[in-house]
Design an enzyme around this catalytic site. Structure first.
Site, PDB file in Angstrom:
ATOM      1  N   GLU A   1       0.856  -1.188   0.000  1.00 50.82           N
ATOM      2  CA  GLU A   1       0.000   0.000   0.000  1.00 50.82           C
ATOM      3  C   GLU A   1       0.888   1.233   0.000  1.00 50.82           C
ATOM      4  O   GLU A   1       1.598   1.498   0.973  1.00 50.82           O
ATOM      5  CB  GLU A   1      -0.912  -0.006   1.233  1.00 50.82           C
ATOM      6  CG  GLU A   1      -1.876   1.166   1.278  1.00 50.82           C
ATOM      7  CD  GLU A   1      -2.649   1.200   2.580  1.00 50.82           C
ATOM      8  OE1 GLU A   1      -2.639   2.268   3.237  1.00 50.82           O
ATOM      9  OE2 GLU A   1      -3.234   0.163   2.958  1.00 50.82           O
TER      10      GLU A   1
ATOM     11  N   CYS B   1      -2.330   8.814   2.840  1.00 48.96           N
ATOM     12  CA  CYS B   1      -2.079   8.366   1.467  1.00 48.96           C
ATOM     13  C   CYS B   1      -3.197   8.721   0.493  1.00 48.96           C
ATOM     14  O   CYS B   1      -2.991   8.684  -0.723  1.00 48.96           O
ATOM     15  CB  CYS B   1      -1.815   6.867   1.437  1.00 48.96           C
ATOM     16  SG  CYS B   1      -3.195   5.862   2.026  1.00 48.96           S
TER      17      CYS B   1
END
Length: 458
Positions: A232, A266
């Site tokens: 990720e 993110c």
């Protein structure tokens, strides 16, 4: 022996001095984890009881964890409390997901070749899990990487970010208090060299990584044969604004979605595309709200934006914003360093399309507004990068919103909500350079299980 010094994110006061593990200890951790796997997992009833106790234990330390998150990671205390609540929920989601993860019967009589056979699948723990975590959500990320392993019966070794290891260490202590035997969860405090040794060992069955694309893809390229993984990374999240009646709500939401945790998320909103004729007006309104954000020590109740994670991060964003302004961006607010670890909430109008703030993940309290001539142009710009995670579109026209959503290259598109939206049971993943595999509690649990088919001839 090498030490890790954990500092208060804003003041720099020392919170803890921790001994770093060496290569011999890495070997021992891997050996311990492999032995646990070979000895067989605890029963599902035992695992559920442990997770239930753990959820209660974390809840009993809710405020302690909140303050720890604020101090070591710099997330404002109000938001830190939300992170702890999510973490507790994540443990309970894993318990619920166990009911949804089962084997299945495989029909055998479609052709004469299968006649006289009966088959079904069972699910077995994949083996040793190694997780490398990030600094920005020091408790909740550990929950997402460790709890699926406990739920599925996999031993796990987690390396927290060296700047924010305290939440993970405390979580591991509570896991043991909840009844999980020693050796099932181990916390590794490692140098980059020893972290790579851990990750690339042939005994690792599954690798979970949350962090930068540069590091994640590098480690994936060095995994042992057969090691599965999920990566990720970050994005440069785009939001396309068409026509939306609740403009005031939209403006306030953009500030929150771009500035939350000082942009160190993110899926933070970074690129906002608005009709060209509205760009100046909306940028001014967003800047007005952004300028009111209180920047300070995360432990203070009135702080809206805490510090960046390090002086180096502040140096980087200062250089990026200065570059954008020098190449033509209009500074609407901010654009200045407050102290070694704090940067003023910043709104830029029409930075160059090739500027770093337009093409790379800012991870700072900076949002860029761009005017577009047509929606097709906005979609083209939104899709133009080699990173792709979550995106969003705001429009009161349902047909227009759905058309744009289908055209956006993203793993998730939010309609009339922000790129930061997430619940912990949904799939969460990056496309292109932004990641590999799918996160989310239940999805990670499935990754940590292997199917075995058993065929019986009758």
């Amino acid at each position: 022996m090498t030490m890790i010094t954990v500092k208060q994110a804003y003041t720099g006061a020392v919170l803890a001095e921790l001994k770093m593990h060496d290569s011999a200890q890495v070997e021992q951790m891997l050996s311990n984890a492999q032995k646990r796997h070979q000895a067989g997992r605890l029963s599902e009833t035992q695992r559920i009881e442990i997770l239930q106790k753990l959820a209660d234990l974390v809840e009993s330390e809710h405020e302690d964890f909140s303050r720890l998150i604020a101090n070591e990671g710099g997330k404002p205390i109000r938001d830190a409390r939300v992170e702890v609540t999510r973490a507790i929920s994540g443990i309970r989601i894993a318990i619920r997901e166990l009911d949804n993860i089962t084997g299945e019967e495989i029909p055998m009589d479609y052709t004469p070749a299968g006649a006289g056979h009966k088959a079904h699948t069972i699910l077995e723990p994949i083996g040793v899990v190694v997780a490398v975590s990030a600094f920005n959500h020091p408790l909740n990320l550990a929950i997402h990487q460790v709890i699926p392993a406990i739920a599925t019966g996999c031993p796990v070794i987690i390396k927290p970010a060296s700047l924010t290891p305290l939440c993970t260490l405390r979580l591991a202590e509570l896991i043991q208090q909840a009844g999980l035997p020693v050796g099932w969860v181990q916390v590794a405090l490692l140098s980059n060299e020893n972290a790579e040794k851990l990750v690339t060992d042939s005994r690792v069955a599954f690798f979970s990584f949350i962090g930068s694309a540069k590091v994640g893809w590098h480690l994936k390229s060095k995994l042992a044969y057969g090691t599965r993984c999920a990566l990720e990374h970050g994005g440069v999240a785009p939001l396309i604004f068409d026509e939306y009646a609740d403009e005031e709500g939209f403006v306030n939401g953009v500030v929150k979605a771009s500035m939350y945790h000082s942009g160190q998320v993110c899926v933070s909103v970074q690129r906002v595309y608005v009709p060209e004729k509205r760009a100046q007006d909306l940028a001014e309104k967003i800047a007005t709200i952004a300028a009111k954000q209180v920047v300070g020590d995360a432990i203070n109740e009135n702080t809206d934006l805490g510090p960046l994670i390090s002086p180096q991060a502040t140096d980087r964003i200062e250089a990026w914003v200065n570059e954008a302004i020098a190449s033509g961006a209009q500074l609407m607010t901010g654009g200045k360093r407050i102290n070694a670890v704090s940067y003023a909430p910043t709104v830029l109008l029409n930075p160059a399309k090739d500027a770093k703030v337009s093409t790379q993940e800012v991870f700072a309290p900076v949002v860029c507004i761009y005017g577009y001539k047509t929606l097709e142009e906005a979609v083209e710009w939104a899709n133009s990068l080699d990173v792709s995670f979550q995106s969003s579109v705001f429009s009161d026209n349902a047909e227009t919103a759905m058309t744009i959503a289908k055209k956006l290259q993203a793993s998730a598109v939010m309609i009339n909500d922000y790129t930061t939206f997430r619940v912990d049971w949904m799939p969460f993943a990056g496309r292109k350079h932004s990641g590999y595999g799918i996160g989310g509690i239940g999805y990670s649990m499935r990754d940590m299980l292997e199917h075995k088919m058993i065929v019986t001839k009758r």
